[in-house]
Design an enzyme around this catalytic site. Structure first.
Site, mmCIF file in Angstrom:
data_model
loop_
_atom_site.group_PDB
_atom_site.id
_atom_site.type_symbol
_atom_site.label_atom_id
_atom_site.label_comp_id
_atom_site.label_asym_id
_atom_site.label_seq_id
_atom_site.Cartn_x
_atom_site.Cartn_y
_atom_site.Cartn_z
ATOM 1 C CG ASP A 184 122.370 -4.314 46.634
ATOM 2 O OD1 ASP A 184 123.740 -4.897 46.389
ATOM 3 O OD2 ASP A 184 122.183 -3.528 46.896
ATOM 4 C CE LYS A 214 129.668 -6.422 45.869
ATOM 5 N NZ LYS A 214 128.622 -5.625 45.780
ATOM 6 C CD GLU A 274 127.064 -3.427 43.012
ATOM 7 O OE1 GLU A 274 127.970 -2.669 43.338
ATOM 8 O OE2 GLU A 274 127.279 -4.779 43.929
ATOM 9 C CG ASP A 304 126.994 2.559 44.491
ATOM 10 O OD1 ASP A 304 126.898 2.647 45.868
ATOM 11 O OD2 ASP A 304 126.883 1.384 43.997
#
Ligand code: AMP
Length: 582
Positions: free
Chosen positions: A10, A71, A148, A170
């Site tokens: 992850d 990211k 994800e 999330d």
């Protein structure tokens, strides 16, 4: 045969994790005891590359030598500057991946060259391509990239792939994503997704930090924002307070010698109530709920079509989030798999499937409480005043061990005592739940009505429940321990069920105890002896002898109260009597 090793990664905006499946179960690989690697890269004073915690630690002091949240830049042409040099986003991500690769190689004692890496559902082709390139630079072949939310669903549903609509909520440190995931015939796919990649737990910290800044301004007339060092401490203190408020109704924010101003020390000491904190972040939570409806629309579904809600990302530990989702969906969201780790766990499961490894039952092992525990308080039930409203404190399926504290208030002025009842169950009427303990806290200070009382419930891995009531203003405390809470209730439940049956049938349930069972044998034996003695006169000499032996054996056993020894002579004597009578 040994399967080839494929790790699951992850690669997060704030934190990254690496996991593998071993013997059918997921292992999150730790680095020096830590399962989480902060996604920070930096250059130290000695020109060494720092990854993870040390890079995070230097961020506030040397932002020019540290990179965070790379990211967000994946797939962009621009480079980033670190200690005077330029790097592509792929290169910075590769440094994080390389570190994760080394962590797994140290654990496995073997080279690791293949990985499944997770990416947000909304990632474009160029962002995915950049992630693949980062893997290659780090020496990892990215055998598959999965979304994800798909990974999160896999971590919960690896064993049970019936048709389902799953909502994955999330909320991480800096991003929010909501996705609708469909599971059908072993295919797990994201059908709609929405979010805000500038919303997360960091914003919550920011709100608390602003509150602290305002407090310092008011109390000391100092604009603390001018001190970078003090602000670094304030930001950390804000995050700590936020985490405390996930389990407790108040957090004390204390920082000694935070700053010096005109020769005077500033010592910070400030209490924050969960209620006030929840108000600060309410707009953010509202925004996430609006995003859910956009995602549901996109999937052509309504709230009632959702079978499961899964919580992912560290910020979902904020209790108001579960509460709001529960109200919206009339369903308790699931969070038993550590929300920081379930995406990595899902990546490892996908990796194991590709490697052809068997996955057993539930691949992620978690200890959870199967029951809800709480107390009763005065409140409203069906719109009417009711003295036994159930207030759940520990919710079922929460991971163990855990500790939760909730706030209650005294009823009247000068109240001396509070009676605390502890229940296990789900019914909003406490009296329909099972009472598992009761105690009182006496000798309260003579305070006005509505004085705060804290009730703390701690449940450990062995099912031992500790319950404490604390008068907040004085610290006066009273506790009880309910041993083996989890299994004990099953017996109690049995007892309750018996009582209910008794009420329905209006008769006393006769219990078969050891005593009643042996009484039955004794009565049978005595009756048999009487009957045999009556038949003795008509029996042949040979039978007579057998009968007398049997009677003797029975009488001996009766005298010795050796009821087990009765079975054989009773059986033989019954046979002779049957033969004589026929
Ligand atoms: P993630 O990006 O998923 O690793 O999430 C990290 C975010 O979760 C950070 O903002 C943390 O402060 C936040 N977080 C971690 N633990 C808690 C907690 N117990 N309560 C509230 N927020 C938390």
């Amino acid at each position: 045969m040994e399967h080839e090793i494929i790790v699951g990664i992850d690669l997060g905006t704030t934190n990254s994790e690496i996991a593998i499946v071993e013997n059918g179960k997921v292992t999150i690989i730790k680095d020096a005891g830590h399962e989480i690697l902060p996604s920070f890269v930096g250059i130290s004073d000695d020109d060494e590359i720092l990854v993870g915690e040390p890079a995070k630690n230097q961020y506030v002091l040397y932002p020019e030598k540290t990179i965070k949240s790379i990211k967000r830049k994946m797939g962009e042409e621009n480079t980033v500057e670190m200690a005077g040099k330029s790097y592509t986003p792929q290169e910075i991500s590769a440094i994080i991946l390389k570190r994760l690769k080394t962590i797994s190689e140290n654990y496995l004692n073997k080279p690791v060259t293949k990985a499944v890496i997770t990416v947000p559902a909304y990632f474009s082709d160029s962002q995915r391509q950049a992630t693949r390139e980062a893997g290659e630079i780090a020496g990892l072949e990215v055998v598959r990239m999965i979304n994800e939310p798909t990974a999160a669903a896999l971590s919960y549903e690896a064993e049970n792939q019936e048709q389902k609509h799953i909502l994955v909520y999330d909320l991480g440190g800096g991003t929010f994503d909501v996705s609708v995931v469909n599971i059908e015939d072993d295919v797990v796919e994201v059908v709609a997704s929405h979010g805000n990649n500038k919303l997360g737990g960091d914003d919550f910290d920011q709100k608390i930090a602003e509150y602290i800044v305002k407090h310092i301004q008011e109390q000391f007339s100092v604009d603390i924002r001018e001190s970078r060092k003090a602000m670094a401490r304030i930001n950390r203190a804000a995050e700590t307070a936020k985490r405390i408020l996930s389990d407790q109704p108040f957090a004390m924010i204390e920082e000694e010698y935070l700053h010096e101003h005109q020769g005077k020390q500033i010592n910070l000491s400030l209490e924050l109530a969960r209620e006030d904190y929840e108000e600060m972040i309410e707009d953010y939570i509202d925004e996430t709920l609006e995003a859910i409806h956009v995602a549901l629309n996109g999937a052509d579904l309504t709230a009632s079509d959702i079978d499961e809600i899964l919580l992912v990302g560290g910020s979902t530990r904020t209790p108001v989030i579960s509460q709001r989702l529960q109200t919206e969906f009339q369903k308790q969201p699931r969070s038993e798999i550590n929300p920081d780790l379930c995406v990595a766990a899902g990546a490892a499961i996908q990796a194991a499937i590709i490697a052809g490894e068997k996955i057993s039952g539930s691949a992620v092992l978690v200890d959870i409480t199967p029951y809800t525990y709480g107390t009763s308080a005065i409140g409203e039930l069906n719109g009417e005043f009711y003295p036994h409203m159930y207030v759940p404190i520990i919710h079922k399926n929460s991971p163990l061990p855990l500790s939760k504290t909730e706030l209650f208030f005294t009823m009247v002025d000068n109240q001396k005592i509070v009676e605390v009842q502890v229940f296990q169950g789900e019914d909003e009427d406490a009296l329909n739940n099972i009472q598992i303990g009761e105690f009182s806290i006496e000798g309260l200070s003579r305070a006005p009505a509505n004085s705060p009382i804290l009730l703390k419930l701690e449940l450990d891995l062995n099912g031992i429940l500790n319950v404490s009531a604390i008068e907040k203003n004085t610290g006066l405390k009273k506790s009880i321990t309910i041993d083996n809470a989890i299994s004990r209730f099953e017996e109690d439940e049995m007892e309750q069920a018996k009582q209910r049956i008794q009420e329905i049938f209006g008769e006393k349930v006769v219990e078969t105890t050891e005593e009643t069972a042996s009484n039955k044998v004794v009565v049978q034996a005595k009756a048999l002896v009487e009957k045999a003695e009556r038949l003795l006169d008509n029996a042949s000499a040979e039978d007579k002898e057998d009968i007398v032996d049997m009677i003797e054996a029975i009488n001996d056993a009766l005298t010795a109260k050796d009821f087990a020894a009765l079975d054989e002579p009773i059986e033989q004597l019954s046979d002779i009597i049957y033969y004589l009578e026929s």
